[in-house]
Design a protein around this motif. Structure first.
Motif, PDB file in Angstrom:
ATOM      1  N   ALA A 129       4.979   6.554  -0.741  1.00 57.59           N
ATOM      2  CA  ALA A 129       4.838   6.843   0.689  1.00 57.59           C
ATOM      3  C   ALA A 129       3.388   7.011   1.108  1.00 57.59           C
ATOM      4  O   ALA A 129       3.071   6.910   2.300  1.00 57.59           O
ATOM      5  N   GLY A 130       2.486   7.240   0.136  1.00 55.08           N
ATOM      6  CA  GLY A 130       1.103   7.518   0.477  1.00 55.08           C
ATOM      7  C   GLY A 130       0.202   6.311   0.557  1.00 55.08           C
ATOM      8  O   GLY A 130      -0.979   6.445   0.896  1.00 55.08           O
ATOM      9  N   ARG A 131       0.713   5.110   0.240  1.00 51.45           N
ATOM     10  CA  ARG A 131      -0.118   3.911   0.345  1.00 51.45           C
ATOM     11  C   ARG A 131      -0.372   3.573   1.815  1.00 51.45           C
ATOM     12  O   ARG A 131       0.367   4.009   2.702  1.00 51.45           O
ATOM     13  N   PRO A 132      -1.416   2.782   2.095  1.00 49.57           N
ATOM     14  CA  PRO A 132      -1.748   2.468   3.488  1.00 49.57           C
ATOM     15  C   PRO A 132      -0.572   1.898   4.277  1.00 49.57           C
ATOM     16  O   PRO A 132      -0.408   2.193   5.459  1.00 49.57           O
ATOM     17  N   THR A 258      -4.267  -7.260  -5.089  1.00 48.28           N
ATOM     18  CA  THR A 258      -3.791  -5.968  -5.599  1.00 48.28           C
ATOM     19  C   THR A 258      -2.274  -5.840  -5.550  1.00 48.28           C
ATOM     20  O   THR A 258      -1.739  -4.765  -5.815  1.00 48.28           O
ATOM     21  N   ALA A 259      -1.561  -6.909  -5.214  1.00 48.75           N
ATOM     22  CA  ALA A 259      -0.112  -6.837  -5.035  1.00 48.75           C
ATOM     23  C   ALA A 259       0.602  -6.943  -6.384  1.00 48.75           C
ATOM     24  O   ALA A 259       0.601  -8.002  -7.013  1.00 48.75           O
ATOM     25  N   SER A 349      -2.921  -7.038   5.720  1.00 49.68           N
ATOM     26  CA  SER A 349      -1.837  -7.740   5.048  1.00 49.68           C
ATOM     27  C   SER A 349      -0.575  -6.891   5.087  1.00 49.68           C
ATOM     28  O   SER A 349      -0.634  -5.673   5.289  1.00 49.68           O
ATOM     29  N   VAL A 350       0.567  -7.515   4.833  1.00 50.88           N
ATOM     30  CA  VAL A 350       1.822  -6.768   4.801  1.00 50.88           C
ATOM     31  C   VAL A 350       1.849  -5.772   3.657  1.00 50.88           C
ATOM     32  O   VAL A 350       2.639  -4.823   3.681  1.00 50.88           O
ATOM     33  N   ASP A 351       0.987  -5.946   2.640  1.00 54.22           N
ATOM     34  CA  ASP A 351       0.964  -4.996   1.523  1.00 54.22           C
ATOM     35  C   ASP A 351      -0.083  -3.907   1.717  1.00 54.22           C
ATOM     36  O   ASP A 351      -0.350  -3.132   0.800  1.00 54.22           O
TER      37      ASP A 351
END
Length: 540
Positions: A129-132, A258-259, A349-351
């Motif tokens: 939950a803490g990722r951008p 980084t995905a 990006s979506v990620d």
């Protein structure tokens, strides 16, 4: 005791293992089973939320976010595109070790073991939950997986500490640490089998969700370009054995991002938002909106800033898309040279990746595009389907946003993109570089004429010359292949009259402005490596 040992040796029978050692081994196994169950349940929950929310992916992504540039470069240099697989395997190994330790802890302190499992679940939830790009729901798979793991561990640990009464003819080992072996085996087997089924169901659900994205790519019909790329000139590809082909096939094109899980975006639901400073008319467009615009086709070489001198992280492809400058103009954007208030484009990006690109570079007339085609087919998922940015002349980390979904106009003073916050430069034009492809390092060619060949690049400036020298001697001009455009790499070859012995070959290039590549060696941080590529060979 010595008599007992001698009897055992004479009869060939081994002394029975102490019950405590047996329980400890089975406790470690119970921890592994609980961990396996947690991952399987989390996989199923992630299929219902989104694949990126899985705990291994979430923790791995958090590790990548916090990895120092030097460590990241080491991983890319040594593992290439397998760096993410190595990271995932490393996480799984560590989880297995921790799970076994927690299982042993739960043998004596079931509540402490359960608390340790919950802590690991909390770590996964916070990481997800803490990722951008994280959402509150992303914490759900880790929480659910941890809760199930607590129940499984509590159940199995209970089987190891119970001491049922002996059956007829059986020895009562209760006082010496006996436990319900049969009950443990049944519970462990049933739990492991159920976990495998849950994990398989989760994978199938994930595959069914991703099937829609795959179908949208399969069904996409690329438009004919209004502005087609010129035919590759005869002689642009020297077709020398060991030399990189002029056009890099999609399956061989380098991938650095980084995905951990490659985003699979449905082309039908994809949207791009353009907003921010100086945007007079914010817009949101879909893929079919882009397909109706004038299509642009160009050959453009891309380079990763992490590419070491002589490295493989560079490739040349034929891209199809629409001019990014045209979209920005339609939104009312003006570059700084025309009085526009924004000097940076932040592409998202979506990620969750953010990439900062100079507005001036995108709008100065170069073929900067939002690409949806690569080498005659829709973008592969690994390279950004459905849409990515391509800006010739800039390293990928400041120009080549994959899986793009948002463009914000801002300033370099107001915002630092992902890699800038990790010690890389804000702006990074591609440096003039050259590479020897053949002969390979430590090759053993025969004495006589040996073709020394490779590629050189200086995107948006072009290559005007390449030189080769042997053992630090005189520089010799190489023969250049026919030039395509100043945005593509250029092949070269020098016919070397090789003599027996060990020799070191070096190469340097001169770009279209007349500037010659520096021989000073620097690392990749903060804005790309420099130095002459060298190869040592043993001539027979």
């Amino acid at each position: 005791m010595s008599e007992d040992r001698d009897d055992a040796q004479r009869t060939g029978t081994a002394r029975p293992r102490r019950p405590g050692a047996t329980r400890a081994a089975l406790a470690a196994l119970s921890g592994l089973i609980a961990g396996f169950c947690a991952l399987a349940v989390a996989e199923l929950a992630a299929a219902l939320v989104r694949p990126e929310a899985g705990p291994v992916t979430a923790v791995g992504s958090a590790v990548i976010d916090r990895t120092p540039p030097a460590v990241r470069d080491f991983a890319v240099r040594n593992f290439g595109t397998a760096d993410k697989l190595v990271l995932q395997l490393g996480i799984l190994v560590l989880l297995a070790l921790f799970a076994m330790a927690i299982g042993v802890l739960a043998l004596r302190h079931r509540r402490m073991g359960s608390a340790a499992v919950l802590v690991f679940g909390l770590v996964g939830a916070v990481a997800a939950a803490g990722r951008p790009e994280g959402m509150p729901a992303d914490a759900l798979p880790s929480v659910v997986g941890a809760a199930v793991a607590v129940a499984v561990l509590y159940l199995l640990a209970g089987r190891l500490v119970s001491s049922p009464g002996p059956a007829a003819g059986e020895r009562d080992e209760g006082a010496n640490g006996g436990f319900d072996r049969r009950g443990f085996v049944v519970a462990a087997t049933a739990t492991a089998a159920a976990s495998a089924g849950v994990g398989l169901l989760g994978r199938r659900l994930t595959s069914s969700v991703q099937a829609g994205a795959s179908a949208s790519r399969h069904d996409l019909v690329l438009p004919a370009p209004r502005s087609a790329a010129p035919a590759v000139p005869a002689g642009a590809d020297l077709r020398i054995r060991g030399l990189s082909p002029f056009i890099t096939p999609n399956q061989d094109f380098y991938r650095v991002d980084t995905a951990l899980v490659v985003p699979r975006v449905d082309a039908g639901t994809w949207r791009l938002r353009i907003h921010g400073r100086g945007v007079a008319r914010p817009v949101t467009v879909g893929l079919h909106d882009l397909l109706r615009r004038e299509a642009l086709e160009r050959d453009i070489t891309l380079t990763c800033v992490s590419n070491e001198v002589g490295g493989p992280l560079v490739g040349n492809a034929r891209w199809l898309g629409v001019r990014l400058a045209g979209l920005l103009r339609d939104a009312g954007v003006r570059p700084p040279s025309e009085g526009g208030p924004a000097d940076q484009i932040v592409a998202r990006s979506v990620d969750g990746m953010t990439i900062g690109t100079p507005v001036e570079a995108v709008m100065d007339g170069r073929d900067a595009m939002l690409a949806f085609g690569m080498n005659g087919e829709p973008l592969p998922f690994e390279h950004g389907f459905p849409v990515r940015m391509v800006v010739p002349g800039l390293y990928g980390y400041v120009s080549a946003c994959k899986w793009i979904e948002d463009i914000e106009l801002t300033t370099f003073a107001a915002y630092d993109a992902y890699w800038v916050r990790r010690s890389w430069a804000q702006q990074a034009p591609v440096k003039t570089e050259s590479r020897i492809d053949t002969p390979r390092p430590l090759a053993s060619p025969k004495a006589g004429t040996v073709p020394v060949a490779g590629v050189a690049w200086a995107q948006h400036r072009g290559i005007s010359g390449v030189e080769v020298r042997v053992d630090g001697g005189k520089w010799h001009p190489a023969r250049l292949a026919a030039a395509d455009t100043r945005d593509t790499w250029r092949q070269w070859v020098w016919e070397w009259p090789a003599t027996s012995g060990r020799h070191t070959l070096e190469v340097r290039a001169t770009d279209g402005t007349g500037a010659t590549q520096t021989g000073v060696r620097t690392g990749t941080v903060p804005d790309g490596a420099t130095g002459w590529h060298s190869v040592t060979v043993d001539v027979r």
